[in-house]
Design a protein around this motif. Structure first.
Motif, PDB file in Angstrom:
ATOM      1  N   CYS A   1      -4.419  27.860  -2.882  1.00 47.10           N
ATOM      2  CA  CYS A   1      -4.450  27.591  -4.115  1.00 47.10           C
ATOM      3  C   CYS A   1      -3.154  28.619  -4.627  1.00 47.10           C
ATOM      4  N   VAL A   2      -2.546  28.020  -5.603  1.00 53.40           N
ATOM      5  CA  VAL A   2      -1.324  28.591  -6.444  1.00 53.40           C
ATOM      6  C   VAL A   2      -1.596  28.689  -7.559  1.00 53.40           C
ATOM      7  N   LEU A   3      -1.304  30.013  -8.421  1.00 53.01           N
ATOM      8  CA  LEU A   3      -1.391  30.001 -10.009  1.00 53.01           C
ATOM      9  C   LEU A   3      -0.332  28.729 -10.441  1.00 53.01           C
ATOM     10  N   LYS A   4      -0.673  28.176 -11.588  1.00 56.50           N
ATOM     11  CA  LYS A   4       0.093  27.130 -12.344  1.00 56.50           C
ATOM     12  C   LYS A   4       1.550  27.543 -12.701  1.00 56.50           C
ATOM     13  N   ASP A   5       1.570  28.710 -13.158  1.00 58.86           N
ATOM     14  CA  ASP A   5       3.131  29.186 -13.234  1.00 58.86           C
ATOM     15  C   ASP A   5       3.792  29.374 -12.324  1.00 58.86           C
ATOM     16  N   TYR A   6       3.405  29.198 -10.997  1.00 59.60           N
ATOM     17  CA  TYR A   6       4.119  29.224  -9.869  1.00 59.60           C
ATOM     18  C   TYR A   6       4.119  27.983  -8.977  1.00 59.60           C
ATOM     19  N   TRP A   7       3.990  26.884  -9.601  1.00 60.53           N
ATOM     20  CA  TRP A   7       4.015  25.623  -8.935  1.00 60.53           C
ATOM     21  C   TRP A   7       5.392  25.281  -8.961  1.00 60.53           C
ATOM     22  N   GLY A   8       5.765  24.705  -7.944  1.00 59.80           N
ATOM     23  CA  GLY A   8       7.311  24.114  -7.841  1.00 59.80           C
ATOM     24  C   GLY A   8       8.280  25.089  -7.241  1.00 59.80           C
ATOM     25  N   TYR A   9       7.781  26.032  -6.613  1.00 57.19           N
ATOM     26  CA  TYR A   9       8.684  26.981  -5.614  1.00 57.19           C
ATOM     27  C   TYR A   9       8.388  26.894  -4.451  1.00 57.19           C
ATOM     28  N   GLY A  10       7.557  26.042  -3.870  1.00 54.66           N
ATOM     29  CA  GLY A  10       7.129  26.248  -2.432  1.00 54.66           C
ATOM     30  C   GLY A  10       6.435  26.745  -1.640  1.00 54.66           C
ATOM     31  N   ILE A  11       5.457  27.571  -2.600  1.00 55.12           N
ATOM     32  CA  ILE A  11       4.657  28.626  -2.174  1.00 55.12           C
ATOM     33  C   ILE A  11       3.509  27.976  -1.472  1.00 55.12           C
ATOM     34  N   GLY A  12       2.967  26.765  -1.843  1.00 51.31           N
ATOM     35  CA  GLY A  12       1.878  26.133  -1.192  1.00 51.31           C
ATOM     36  C   GLY A  12       2.409  25.696   0.320  1.00 51.31           C
ATOM     37  N   LYS A  13       3.601  25.113  -0.021  1.00 49.17           N
ATOM     38  CA  LYS A  13       4.398  24.520   1.338  1.00 49.17           C
ATOM     39  C   LYS A  13       4.528  25.673   2.411  1.00 49.17           C
ATOM     40  N   ASN A  14       4.940  26.790   1.916  1.00 51.21           N
ATOM     41  CA  ASN A  14       5.199  28.061   2.850  1.00 51.21           C
ATOM     42  C   ASN A  14       3.905  28.643   3.480  1.00 51.21           C
ATOM     43  N   LEU A  15       2.884  28.775   2.448  1.00 53.82           N
ATOM     44  CA  LEU A  15       1.520  29.083   2.938  1.00 53.82           C
ATOM     45  C   LEU A  15       1.132  28.193   4.117  1.00 53.82           C
ATOM     46  N   LEU A  16       1.246  26.929   3.757  1.00 55.32           N
ATOM     47  CA  LEU A  16       0.948  25.993   4.790  1.00 55.32           C
ATOM     48  C   LEU A  16       1.704  25.981   6.053  1.00 55.32           C
ATOM     49  N   LYS A  17       3.147  26.145   6.187  1.00 50.34           N
ATOM     50  CA  LYS A  17       3.775  26.196   6.991  1.00 50.34           C
ATOM     51  C   LYS A  17       3.722  27.438   8.044  1.00 50.34           C
ATOM     52  N   GLU A  18       3.287  28.701   7.281  1.00 49.63           N
ATOM     53  CA  GLU A  18       2.877  29.901   8.012  1.00 49.63           C
ATOM     54  C   GLU A  18       1.675  29.608   8.759  1.00 49.63           C
ATOM     55  N   SER A  19       0.566  28.910   8.032  1.00 48.46           N
ATOM     56  CA  SER A  19      -0.719  28.737   8.541  1.00 48.46           C
ATOM     57  C   SER A  19      -0.339  27.785   9.798  1.00 48.46           C
ATOM     58  N   ILE A  20       0.323  26.668   9.759  1.00 50.03           N
ATOM     59  CA  ILE A  20       0.432  25.850  11.031  1.00 50.03           C
ATOM     60  C   ILE A  20       1.082  26.518  12.019  1.00 50.03           C
ATOM     61  N   GLY A  21       2.183  27.452  11.876  1.00 44.25           N
ATOM     62  CA  GLY A  21       2.781  28.128  12.778  1.00 44.25           C
ATOM     63  C   GLY A  21       1.878  28.910  13.505  1.00 44.25           C
ATOM     64  N   TRP A  22       1.031  29.733  12.772  1.00 44.30           N
ATOM     65  CA  TRP A  22       0.032  30.736  13.221  1.00 44.30           C
ATOM     66  C   TRP A  22      -0.962  29.728  14.249  1.00 44.30           C
ATOM     67  N   ALA A  23      -1.346  28.905  13.869  1.00 42.55           N
ATOM     68  CA  ALA A  23      -2.709  27.786  14.719  1.00 42.55           C
ATOM     69  C   ALA A  23      -1.911  27.481  15.678  1.00 42.55           C
ATOM     70  N   ASP A  24      -0.555  26.885  15.729  1.00 39.67           N
ATOM     71  CA  ASP A  24       0.070  26.451  17.037  1.00 39.67           C
ATOM     72  C   ASP A  24       0.279  27.579  17.941  1.00 39.67           C
ATOM     73  N   SER A  25       0.652  28.995  17.375  1.00 29.37           N
ATOM     74  CA  SER A  25       0.703  30.009  18.402  1.00 29.37           C
ATOM     75  C   SER A  25      -0.424  30.425  19.043  1.00 29.37           C
ATOM     76  N   ILE A  26      -1.583  30.211  18.468  1.00 26.98           N
ATOM     77  CA  ILE A  26      -2.811  30.769  19.143  1.00 26.98           C
ATOM     78  C   ILE A  26      -3.480  29.366  19.863  1.00 26.98           C
ATOM     79  N   GLY A  27      -3.094  28.631  19.844  1.00 27.84           N
ATOM     80  CA  GLY A  27      -3.499  27.451  20.700  1.00 27.84           C
ATOM     81  C   GLY A  27      -4.778  26.568  19.908  1.00 27.84           C
ATOM     82  N   ILE A  28      -4.739  26.791  18.516  1.00 22.27           N
ATOM     83  CA  ILE A  28      -5.481  25.914  17.668  1.00 22.27           C
ATOM     84  C   ILE A  28      -5.081  24.192  17.727  1.00 22.27           C
ATOM     85  N   LYS A  29      -5.690  23.471  18.018  1.00 24.82           N
ATOM     86  CA  LYS A  29      -5.553  22.133  18.219  1.00 24.82           C
ATOM     87  C   LYS A  29      -5.597  21.231  16.997  1.00 24.82           C
ATOM     88  N   LYS A  30      -6.355  21.584  16.082  1.00 23.41           N
ATOM     89  CA  LYS A  30      -6.868  20.924  14.991  1.00 23.41           C
ATOM     90  C   LYS A  30      -6.800  21.610  13.562  1.00 23.41           C
TER      91      LYS A  30
END
Length: 181
Positions: A103-132
């Motif tokens: 979740c991201v405050l509405k005033d900060y939508w459109g700056y890639g914050i949600g996308k970058n939180l997702l990317k960092e989470s995917i990178g972390w998950a992949d690095s520790i062997g999370i499959k799904k």
């Protein structure tokens, strides 16, 4: 679990993504309450399922201790403007997956914050062997659905007439997952 803090500059907005720490609990309680009142994309209306400071302190403590949990915050000028969590389970049959929410405050939508939180989470998950990684998204949140698809998430199911919004209509929840072989 911990990840290294990262700096981003998107459309002139500088922000940091880092792991949540105990000192963030007060701000997280307030930000979550505000976000719940800004959009119907969340499961809660403003004030429902309120988590106080001690509640967030416990969540942060747990997430820092558990290998399959990750709690990230996005900060602009030392102010938390969004956050995400990946939460795993310790049942053996489900130990290969985590559930993601953001979740991201509405005033900060459109700056890639949600996308970058997702990317960092995917990178972390992949690095520790999370499959799904799994998530739920409101059917009318097309921007989020397209973002998730662009990162390899697929629709796995639909909960029909799952949420009733302020317009009095019922909407579906889309269940999505990303499997990393």
């Amino acid at each position: 679990m911990l990840i290294n803090k990262k700096q981003f500059d998107v459309t002139g907005l500088n922000y940091t993504i880092r792991c949540a720490v105990k000192e963030d609990a007060k701000d997280l309680s307030q930000v979550r309450l505000q976000i719940d009142g800004e959009t119907e994309n969340m499961d809660r209306e403003k004030g429902e399922g309120f988590i106080d400071i001690s509640g967030f302190e416990q969540i942060i403590k747990t997430d820092l201790e558990k290998q399959r949990n990750l709690f990230l915050v996005a900060e602009v000028d030392d102010k938390i403007v969004g956050f995400s969590r990946c939460e795993g389970t310790y049942l053996n049959r489900f130990s290969h997956k985590v559930e993601f929410g953001v979740c991201v405050l509405k005033d900060y939508w459109g700056y890639g914050i949600g996308k970058n939180l997702l990317k960092e989470s995917i990178g972390w998950a992949d690095s520790i062997g999370i499959k799904k990684i799994t998530l739920n998204v409101l059917e009318k949140n097309n921007k989020a659905i397209q973002l998730y698809k662009s990162y390899g998430f697929e629709t796995e199911g639909i909960l029909k007439n799952d949420k009733k919004l302020s317009d009095g209509k019922y909407y579906n929840t889309i269940l999505m997952g990303r499997f990393n072989e």
